[in-house]
Every structure is written in structure tokens, then in C-alpha cells.
Design a protein around this motif. Structure first.
Motif, PDB file in Angstrom:
ATOM      1  N   LEU A  83      34.730  21.654 -19.542  1.00  0.00           N
ATOM      2  CA  LEU A  83      35.767  20.780 -18.980  1.00  0.00           C
ATOM      3  C   LEU A  83      35.178  19.771 -18.003  1.00  0.00           C
ATOM      4  CD1 LEU A  83      38.757  20.107 -18.886  1.00  0.00           C
ATOM      5  CD2 LEU A  83      39.040  21.810 -17.075  1.00  0.00           C
ATOM      6  N   SER A  84      34.213  20.214 -17.190  1.00  0.00           N
ATOM      7  CA  SER A  84      33.572  19.318 -16.222  1.00  0.00           C
ATOM      8  C   SER A  84      32.852  18.172 -16.922  1.00  0.00           C
ATOM      9  CB  SER A  84      32.580  20.110 -15.356  1.00  0.00           C
ATOM     10  OG  SER A  84      31.885  19.248 -14.485  1.00  0.00           O
ATOM     11  N   ILE A  85      32.083  18.504 -17.958  1.00  0.00           N
ATOM     12  CA  ILE A  85      31.340  17.480 -18.711  1.00  0.00           C
ATOM     13  C   ILE A  85      32.306  16.530 -19.410  1.00  0.00           C
ATOM     14  CG2 ILE A  85      29.795  17.093 -20.668  1.00  0.00           C
ATOM     15  CD1 ILE A  85      28.364  19.680 -19.914  1.00  0.00           C
ATOM     16  N   THR A  86      33.364  17.092 -19.984  1.00  0.00           N
ATOM     17  CA  THR A  86      34.360  16.278 -20.701  1.00  0.00           C
ATOM     18  C   THR A  86      35.006  15.248 -19.773  1.00  0.00           C
ATOM     19  OG1 THR A  86      34.859  18.108 -22.213  1.00  0.00           O
ATOM     20  CG2 THR A  86      36.489  16.345 -22.059  1.00  0.00           C
ATOM     21  N   ILE A  87      35.412  15.684 -18.582  1.00  0.00           N
ATOM     22  CA  ILE A  87      36.047  14.788 -17.608  1.00  0.00           C
ATOM     23  C   ILE A  87      35.060  13.699 -17.175  1.00  0.00           C
ATOM     24  CG2 ILE A  87      36.962  14.624 -15.253  1.00  0.00           C
ATOM     25  CD1 ILE A  87      38.192  17.408 -15.684  1.00  0.00           C
TER      26      ILE A  87
END
Length: 215
Positions: free
Chosen positions: A163-167
């Protein structure tokens, strides 16, 4: 009451540990990387995002508990709110003007903060008075499925990384998944599990001695 005070103090120490890992600026633990990415995306302080995330895990934990201990749930809610406030206070006020240039010192600062946060989290879980929502949910699922606690904690870490990388990629933000994340991915859950079991055994030792004496 004694254990409540101990838990609150441990919450403060854990929040300081997390603030140190954030301040080290070498990447952060998986869960905090997610919170930091959301914070940078929304411009909401990271401690506030941490509180909201813990609130979601607390809701999941409440749903899975057979016996609804609302006193415990209330304490967990208040402590999570206080936890986020302490992170904001130390990160933005106490450590706000401090910058460490030496890379090795920053790595050391991160490891120290991770050990501090992970160790206190394990003890808080052992006290089981005001446990962290995220670990409480993982522990509850582990009990229901008869699988290791660390397995579910690692799943949370993996989800947080994705989720962190996606954001970060979607909104052109800096990538918070760095060397610190890799270190904490293999270090944090193990520390939590180790300190939880060790402190639990430590608490049981006096009881065992007393029962032998009485016999």
C-alpha cells in the motif's frame, strides 16, 4: 491499576521508539511506511494517521472477540489516541529541528528505535491490559486459526509495504520503503514475539514458586 500505569508508560516508550525510526530517515517499518505515505499524501500528521489505522484494527479485534470487554476496548481506544499524540509531539516538536547527517548513526538510531518499539510492544501484549490493536487482532486470528502470531504480523507488514509503494507511485511521492523497512521487516515481528513470550514466562515464574511452597 499498576499494570494500567505500566502499559501507559510502555505506550510512551514505544511511541518514542517509532519517532526515532521516523527521524532516522532511512526508511521506516512496514506499518509506519504505510502511515507515512498516507500522511504525505493527505498532509495529515503521521501520528494522527497512526491513530486512525489503529482504530481500524481495534474495530476488527472487537468483532472477533467472543467476550466483549468494553472497559478494555475503551482503554485501547484512549491509549491509541494518546499514542498518536505522543508520536506527533516527539517527531514534530522534540525532534523537529534535529538532523543527523552520518548515515551509520542514522542506521543505528533506526535499529535502536525499532528494538525500543518492538520490545515494549511485546511486553504490552504480555500484560494484556491495554494491548496494541494491530498485535491484538493478529494474536486473536492466530488463536482462532491455531497458527503462529508472527505469520499474521508479517502479512500485515507485507500489505503495508504494498500500500505504501502504491500510494507513493500513484501520487509521485517519495518512496518510504528503504533499507530501514527491510531491517524492520525481519526484525520487528521477531522482537515482539520474543519479548512477549519471555515476559509472559517471567510473570509466571513467581506464581509457580508460590504454588510449590504452598504444597
Amino acid at each position: 491499576m499498576k499494570k494500567v500505569i505500566q502499559s501507559i508508560l510502555l505506550y510512551i516508550v514505544s511511541a518514542i521508539g517509532i519517532s526515532l525510526t521516523l527521524k532516522a530517515d532511512v526508511g521506516v517499518s512496514s506499518f509506519n511506511a504505510m502511515n507515512l505515505s498516507i500522511s504525505e499524501w493527505t498532509s495529515i500528521k503521521v501520528g494522527t494517521i497512526t491513530f486512525i489505522a489503529n482504530l481500524i484494527f481495534l474495530f476488527g479485534y472487537i468483532c472477533l472477540c467472543e467476550k466483549k470487554d468494553f472497559r478494555k476496548f475503551t482503554l485501547m481506544f484512549i491509549s491509541s489516541l494518546f499514542f498518536g499524540m505522543v508520536i506527533n509531539f516527539f517527531l514534530y516538536t522534540i525532534f523537529g529541528t534535529i538532523y543527523v547527517e552520518n548515515y551509520l548513526v542514522r542506521i543505528g538510531l533506526f535499529i535502536f528505535g525499532a528494538i525500543l518499539a518492538g520490545g515494549t510492544t511485546g511486553i504490552i501484549l504480555s500484560l494484556d491490559i491495554i494491548p496494541f490493536p494491530i498485535e491484538s487482532l493478529c494474536l486473536r486470528i492466530a488463536e482462532l486459526t491455531k497458527r503462529p502470531f508472527s505469520q499474521y504480523r508479517y502479512c500485515v507488514d507485507l500489505f503495508s509495504i504494498i500500500l505504501s509503494i502504491t500510494i507513493s507511485l500513484l501520487y509521485n511521492l517519495r518512496i518510504n520503503i528503504r533499507e530501514g523497512t527491510i531491517i524492520s521487516f525481519f526484525l520487528l515481528s521477531g522482537i515482539i514475539s520474543y519479548t512477549r513470550l519471555k515476559f509472559k514466562n517471567y510473570q509466571q515464574k513467581p506464581q509457580t514458586k508460590n504454588s510449590i511452597t504452598k504444597k
